[in-house]
Design a protein around this motif. Structure first.
Motif, PDB file in Angstrom:
ATOM      1  N   VAL A  51     -23.950 -39.637 -49.475  1.00  0.00           N
ATOM      2  CA  VAL A  51     -22.620 -40.189 -49.208  1.00  0.00           C
ATOM      3  C   VAL A  51     -22.082 -39.659 -47.883  1.00  0.00           C
ATOM      4  O   VAL A  51     -21.515 -40.412 -47.075  1.00  0.00           O
ATOM      5  N   ALA A  52     -22.262 -38.352 -47.653  1.00  0.00           N
ATOM      6  CA  ALA A  52     -21.770 -37.751 -46.406  1.00  0.00           C
ATOM      7  C   ALA A  52     -22.450 -38.359 -45.194  1.00  0.00           C
ATOM      8  O   ALA A  52     -21.807 -38.594 -44.157  1.00  0.00           O
ATOM      9  N   THR A  53     -23.745 -38.641 -45.300  1.00  0.00           N
ATOM     10  CA  THR A  53     -24.478 -39.244 -44.190  1.00  0.00           C
ATOM     11  C   THR A  53     -23.914 -40.625 -43.851  1.00  0.00           C
ATOM     12  O   THR A  53     -23.678 -40.947 -42.680  1.00  0.00           O
ATOM     13  N   VAL A  54     -23.683 -41.439 -44.884  1.00  0.00           N
ATOM     14  CA  VAL A  54     -23.129 -42.778 -44.658  1.00  0.00           C
ATOM     15  C   VAL A  54     -21.745 -42.680 -44.012  1.00  0.00           C
ATOM     16  O   VAL A  54     -21.445 -43.385 -43.031  1.00  0.00           O
ATOM     17  N   LEU A  55     -20.908 -41.782 -44.539  1.00  0.00           N
ATOM     18  CA  LEU A  55     -19.546 -41.653 -44.019  1.00  0.00           C
ATOM     19  C   LEU A  55     -19.531 -41.147 -42.588  1.00  0.00           C
ATOM     20  O   LEU A  55     -18.800 -41.659 -41.736  1.00  0.00           O
ATOM     21  N   LEU A  56     -20.358 -40.151 -42.289  1.00  0.00           N
ATOM     22  CA  LEU A  56     -20.382 -39.585 -40.940  1.00  0.00           C
ATOM     23  C   LEU A  56     -20.948 -40.585 -39.931  1.00  0.00           C
ATOM     24  O   LEU A  56     -20.440 -40.699 -38.813  1.00  0.00           O
ATOM     25  N   VAL A  57     -22.004 -41.298 -40.309  1.00  0.00           N
ATOM     26  CA  VAL A  57     -22.587 -42.299 -39.405  1.00  0.00           C
ATOM     27  C   VAL A  57     -21.573 -43.412 -39.134  1.00  0.00           C
ATOM     28  O   VAL A  57     -21.380 -43.833 -37.983  1.00  0.00           O
ATOM     29  N   GLY A  58     -20.906 -43.886 -40.177  1.00  0.00           N
ATOM     30  CA  GLY A  58     -19.913 -44.929 -40.005  1.00  0.00           C
ATOM     31  C   GLY A  58     -18.740 -44.476 -39.153  1.00  0.00           C
ATOM     32  O   GLY A  58     -18.244 -45.226 -38.306  1.00  0.00           O
ATOM     33  N   THR A  59     -18.307 -43.235 -39.360  1.00  0.00           N
ATOM     34  CA  THR A  59     -17.185 -42.704 -38.581  1.00  0.00           C
ATOM     35  C   THR A  59     -17.562 -42.534 -37.116  1.00  0.00           C
ATOM     36  O   THR A  59     -16.796 -42.902 -36.213  1.00  0.00           O
ATOM     37  N   ALA A  60     -18.755 -41.985 -36.875  1.00  0.00           N
ATOM     38  CA  ALA A  60     -19.209 -41.799 -35.490  1.00  0.00           C
ATOM     39  C   ALA A  60     -19.350 -43.144 -34.785  1.00  0.00           C
ATOM     40  O   ALA A  60     -18.920 -43.312 -33.632  1.00  0.00           O
ATOM     41  N   GLY A  61     -19.942 -44.121 -35.464  1.00  0.00           N
ATOM     42  CA  GLY A  61     -20.091 -45.448 -34.872  1.00  0.00           C
ATOM     43  C   GLY A  61     -18.758 -46.102 -34.576  1.00  0.00           C
ATOM     44  O   GLY A  61     -18.576 -46.741 -33.533  1.00  0.00           O
ATOM     45  N   THR A  62     -17.791 -45.927 -35.489  1.00  0.00           N
ATOM     46  CA  THR A  62     -16.460 -46.497 -35.277  1.00  0.00           C
ATOM     47  C   THR A  62     -15.776 -45.876 -34.070  1.00  0.00           C
ATOM     48  O   THR A  62     -15.150 -46.572 -33.255  1.00  0.00           O
ATOM     49  N   LEU A  63     -15.889 -44.565 -33.919  1.00  0.00           N
ATOM     50  CA  LEU A  63     -15.274 -43.884 -32.779  1.00  0.00           C
ATOM     51  C   LEU A  63     -15.880 -44.348 -31.462  1.00  0.00           C
ATOM     52  O   LEU A  63     -15.169 -44.551 -30.469  1.00  0.00           O
ATOM     53  N   VAL A  64     -17.200 -44.529 -31.440  1.00  0.00           N
ATOM     54  CA  VAL A  64     -17.863 -45.011 -30.228  1.00  0.00           C
ATOM     55  C   VAL A  64     -17.385 -46.422 -29.895  1.00  0.00           C
ATOM     56  O   VAL A  64     -17.089 -46.742 -28.735  1.00  0.00           O
ATOM     57  N   GLU A  65     -17.291 -47.273 -30.919  1.00  0.00           N
ATOM     58  CA  GLU A  65     -16.867 -48.652 -30.682  1.00  0.00           C
ATOM     59  C   GLU A  65     -15.411 -48.741 -30.258  1.00  0.00           C
ATOM     60  O   GLU A  65     -15.022 -49.638 -29.502  1.00  0.00           O
ATOM     61  N   LEU A  66     -14.581 -47.822 -30.737  1.00  0.00           N
ATOM     62  CA  LEU A  66     -13.182 -47.824 -30.307  1.00  0.00           C
ATOM     63  C   LEU A  66     -13.062 -47.538 -28.813  1.00  0.00           C
ATOM     64  O   LEU A  66     -12.154 -48.043 -28.141  1.00  0.00           O
ATOM     65  N   ALA A  67     -13.983 -46.728 -28.297  1.00  0.00           N
ATOM     66  CA  ALA A  67     -13.966 -46.416 -26.867  1.00  0.00           C
ATOM     67  C   ALA A  67     -14.539 -47.559 -26.032  1.00  0.00           C
ATOM     68  O   ALA A  67     -14.171 -47.732 -24.864  1.00  0.00           O
ATOM     69  N   HIS A  68     -15.429 -48.351 -26.632  1.00  0.00           N
ATOM     70  CA  HIS A  68     -16.061 -49.471 -25.923  1.00  0.00           C
ATOM     71  C   HIS A  68     -16.089 -50.667 -26.873  1.00  0.00           C
ATOM     72  O   HIS A  68     -17.123 -50.960 -27.485  1.00  0.00           O
ATOM     73  N   LEU A  69     -14.962 -51.341 -27.006  1.00  0.00           N
ATOM     74  CA  LEU A  69     -14.824 -52.408 -27.991  1.00  0.00           C
ATOM     75  C   LEU A  69     -15.842 -53.521 -27.779  1.00  0.00           C
ATOM     76  O   LEU A  69     -16.031 -54.011 -26.671  1.00  0.00           O
ATOM     77  N   ASP A  70     -16.503 -53.901 -28.882  1.00  0.00           N
ATOM     78  CA  ASP A  70     -17.346 -55.088 -28.872  1.00  0.00           C
ATOM     79  C   ASP A  70     -17.447 -55.605 -30.302  1.00  0.00           C
ATOM     80  O   ASP A  70     -16.746 -55.138 -31.195  1.00  0.00           O
ATOM     81  N   ALA A  71     -18.316 -56.571 -30.509  1.00  0.00           N
ATOM     82  CA  ALA A  71     -18.381 -57.232 -31.811  1.00  0.00           C
ATOM     83  C   ALA A  71     -18.877 -56.332 -32.929  1.00  0.00           C
ATOM     84  O   ALA A  71     -18.756 -56.677 -34.107  1.00  0.00           O
ATOM     85  N   ALA A  72     -19.442 -55.174 -32.601  1.00  0.00           N
ATOM     86  CA  ALA A  72     -20.012 -54.306 -33.634  1.00  0.00           C
ATOM     87  C   ALA A  72     -18.975 -53.423 -34.311  1.00  0.00           C
ATOM     88  O   ALA A  72     -19.293 -52.728 -35.275  1.00  0.00           O
TER      89      ALA A  72
END
Length: 231
Positions: A165-186
């Motif tokens: 569960v922690a792996t899924v949450l951390l990966v999703g959070t990290a990906g969201t933070l990256v996308e917030l800095a560089h918005l795209d369809a992902a």
């Protein structure tokens, strides 16, 4: 026998919260303007969107279940479990605010005018406060999950499920933070991974809560008696 319902009620409450927190899955059915992975899930509860009350109510119920259960468990607990349950309370309060007081005015990823107004800071304080409450909810979930893992170290199966569960949450959070800095369809895809991690954490916390002794020592989780040698 009378102790059975007492033991199960926190687990059932958190399990229900985990299911309700996945209400974004029915988003495309109620609001076809959003695909399953489009934009922020919170935009479904934006006040100009159809059926926004459904999603706002879902957040309110999840928040109430999480915060009420967290307070009960935190009062009984000691050590690391107490941090886990207070993190649950923080998540619950922030999530309830997400669906009510700090719900968004409009959907910036689907409405160019809304996006422009957001950039200019011309939307309401409620809309501008949404990012704060959403961030607080994620932080509360992360704190709670880490505290549970520390408390459960040495218990093989529960600990390993927690790591998943922690792996899924951390990966999703990290990906969201990256996308917030560089918005795209992902962005939508990464945030949905994060939300799945939070739903998984709620269910996982419910399992832990259901196994907690409801007596005066409740919340201690009895981890010491089941630790592996050398852990």
């Amino acid at each position: 026998m009378s102790r059975g319902p007492t033991r199960l009620s926190p687990g059932l409450a958190l399990g229900l919260a985990g299911v309700l927190y996945s209400s974004w899955l029915i988003g495309p059915l109620l609001n076809p303007a959003f695909g399953l992975l489009d934009g922020y899930a919170s935009e479904l509860a934006a006040r100009d969107q159809p059926y926004h009350l459904v999603f706002g109510l879902g957040d309110l119920v999840v928040g109430a279940l999480a915060s009420a259960t967290g307070v009960v468990l935190a009062r009984r607990a000691r050590g690391w479990p107490r941090w886990a349950w207070w993190g649950l309370v923080a998540f619950g309060v922030a999530t309830a605010l997400d669906g009510t007081v700090s719900s968004m005015d409009c959907a910036p990823t689907a409405d160019a005018r809304c996006a422009r107004l957001a950039e200019l800071g011309a939307l309401s304080w409620r809309h501008q406060g949404h990012s704060v409450s959403s961030s607080a909810a994620v932080v509360g979930g992360l704190v709670s999950l880490v505290a549970l893992l520390v408390a459960l170290r040495g218990r093989r199966v529960p600990f390993r499920w927690g790591l998943v569960v922690a792996t899924v949450l951390l990966v999703g959070t990290a990906g969201t933070l990256v996308e917030l800095a560089h918005l795209d369809a992902a962005l939508g895809a990464w945030q949905r991974v994060q939300l799945l991690g939070l739903s998984g954490w709620l269910v996982y916390a419910g399992v832990v809560a259901a196994r907690t002794d409801p007596g005066p020592e409740a919340g201690a989780l009895n981890v010491g008696a089941r630790r592996d040698p050398g852990s």
